[in-house]
Write a protein that holds these residues in place. Structure first.
Motif, PDB file in Angstrom:
ATOM      1  N   HIS A 157     134.501  76.535 -15.594  1.00 42.39           N
ATOM      2  CA  HIS A 157     134.075  77.908 -15.620  1.00 42.39           C
ATOM      3  C   HIS A 157     135.121  78.941 -15.722  1.00 42.39           C
ATOM      4  CE1 HIS A 157     129.742  77.914 -15.107  1.00 42.39           C
ATOM      5  NE2 HIS A 157     129.738  77.033 -14.242  1.00 42.39           N
ATOM      6  N   PHE A 158     136.174  78.639 -15.163  1.00 36.79           N
ATOM      7  CA  PHE A 158     137.520  79.651 -15.308  1.00 36.79           C
ATOM      8  C   PHE A 158     138.038  79.536 -16.635  1.00 36.79           C
ATOM      9  CE2 PHE A 158     142.167  79.708 -15.096  1.00 36.79           C
ATOM     10  CZ  PHE A 158     142.160  81.015 -14.330  1.00 36.79           C
ATOM     11  N   VAL A 159     138.302  78.511 -17.100  1.00 36.59           N
ATOM     12  CA  VAL A 159     138.801  78.458 -18.542  1.00 36.59           C
ATOM     13  C   VAL A 159     137.854  78.877 -19.739  1.00 36.59           C
ATOM     14  CG1 VAL A 159     139.537  76.768 -20.371  1.00 36.59           C
ATOM     15  CG2 VAL A 159     140.201  76.325 -18.240  1.00 36.59           C
ATOM     16  N   VAL A 160     136.561  78.817 -19.508  1.00 35.24           N
ATOM     17  CA  VAL A 160     135.828  79.442 -20.447  1.00 35.24           C
ATOM     18  C   VAL A 160     135.535  81.103 -20.338  1.00 35.24           C
ATOM     19  CG1 VAL A 160     133.115  79.571 -20.991  1.00 35.24           C
ATOM     20  CG2 VAL A 160     134.082  77.281 -20.713  1.00 35.24           C
ATOM     21  N   ALA A 161     135.775  81.440 -19.132  1.00 36.05           N
ATOM     22  CA  ALA A 161     135.794  82.605 -18.698  1.00 36.05           C
ATOM     23  C   ALA A 161     137.063  83.426 -19.401  1.00 36.05           C
ATOM     24  CB  ALA A 161     135.403  83.249 -17.419  1.00 36.05           C
ATOM     25  N   THR A 162     138.068  82.754 -19.149  1.00 33.21           N
ATOM     26  CA  THR A 162     139.262  83.091 -19.714  1.00 33.21           C
ATOM     27  C   THR A 162     139.585  83.268 -21.033  1.00 33.21           C
ATOM     28  OG1 THR A 162     140.661  82.192 -17.514  1.00 33.21           O
ATOM     29  CG2 THR A 162     142.005  82.963 -19.675  1.00 33.21           C
ATOM     30  N   VAL A 163     139.118  82.000 -21.718  1.00 28.42           N
ATOM     31  CA  VAL A 163     139.025  82.229 -23.274  1.00 28.42           C
ATOM     32  C   VAL A 163     138.173  83.282 -23.578  1.00 28.42           C
ATOM     33  CG1 VAL A 163     138.192  80.837 -25.298  1.00 28.42           C
ATOM     34  CG2 VAL A 163     139.760  79.696 -23.587  1.00 28.42           C
ATOM     35  N   SER A 164     137.041  83.498 -23.072  1.00 30.59           N
ATOM     36  CA  SER A 164     136.036  84.739 -23.508  1.00 30.59           C
ATOM     37  C   SER A 164     136.804  86.020 -23.398  1.00 30.59           C
ATOM     38  CB  SER A 164     134.757  84.538 -22.709  1.00 30.59           C
ATOM     39  OG  SER A 164     134.219  83.293 -22.974  1.00 30.59           O
TER      40      SER A 164
END
Length: 190
Positions: A157-164
């Motif tokens: 979730h953290f990586v997806v949110a950061t990339v977003s």
């Protein structure tokens, strides 16, 4: 000799994807799609049932391309930190031929709240991305690359949110040093 219809359809979907990516669903007119695809209005509607049908095909095409890239980055024997770095740097340093931002994020904001079909496509795409990342983080934890208390779903979730966030910031005009700072801060988690 006429080109095969399948080729024409794939080329039109790719061109439409880029038009929707640049301007969004609502702001992309049928005329914009005709210009982008090189098809006449009647050909657009003979090939695709509607603007929405073409958009869904374009969105699926985009999601499939991005998923293959993510899978390539998260698979393999590299340490998990290097995998995450590669994912983050795709957002920091995107292909210069691509429009700024992300068609998935743009569609999530613009259409998902009022279009259940698009919302469902986006939900399924998110699940696929989360799963490939979660698996990579579980493997990294099993190899001792991540502390045992690190939760793979939370990291995904953290990586997806950061990339977003990086994609939104880039679309908003953030410069490369700002994007690098965010990516390096996120990479510090790994």
């Amino acid at each position: 000799m006429a080109r095969p219809r399948k080729f024409e359809e794939e080329r039109a979907i790719e061109a439409a994807m880029r038009a929707f990516w640049r301007a969004g669903y609502e702001a992309t007119s049928t005329q914009d799609l005709c210009v982008a695809t090189g098809l006449g209005r009647s050909s657009v509607y003979n090939t695709f049932a509607s603007k929405h049908d073409l958009f869904e095909k374009a969105l699926r095409h985009y999601m499939d391309e991005q998923f293959l890239i993510l899978t390539d980055l998260m698979d393999g024997d590299l340490p998990v930190r290097e995998k995450v770095r590669a994912v983050l740097w795709r957002a920091v340093d995107p292909d210069p031929d691509d429009p700024a931002g992300c068609l998935v994020i743009n569609s999530l904001v613009e259409l998902a709240p009022r279009d259940p079909e698009v919302a469902e496509l986006l939900r399924r795409d998110n699940e696929r991305r989360m799963e490939i990342m979660r698996s990579a983080f579980e493997l990294g934890r099993a190899r001792g690359e991540l502390a045992p208390d690190r939760d793979p779903p939370t990291l995904a979730h953290f990586v997806v949110a950061t990339v977003s966030g990086l994609r939104v910031a880039a679309r908003g005009g953030a410069d490369r040093p700002a994007l690098e700072a965010v990516a390096n801060t996120a990479l510090g988690v790994f």
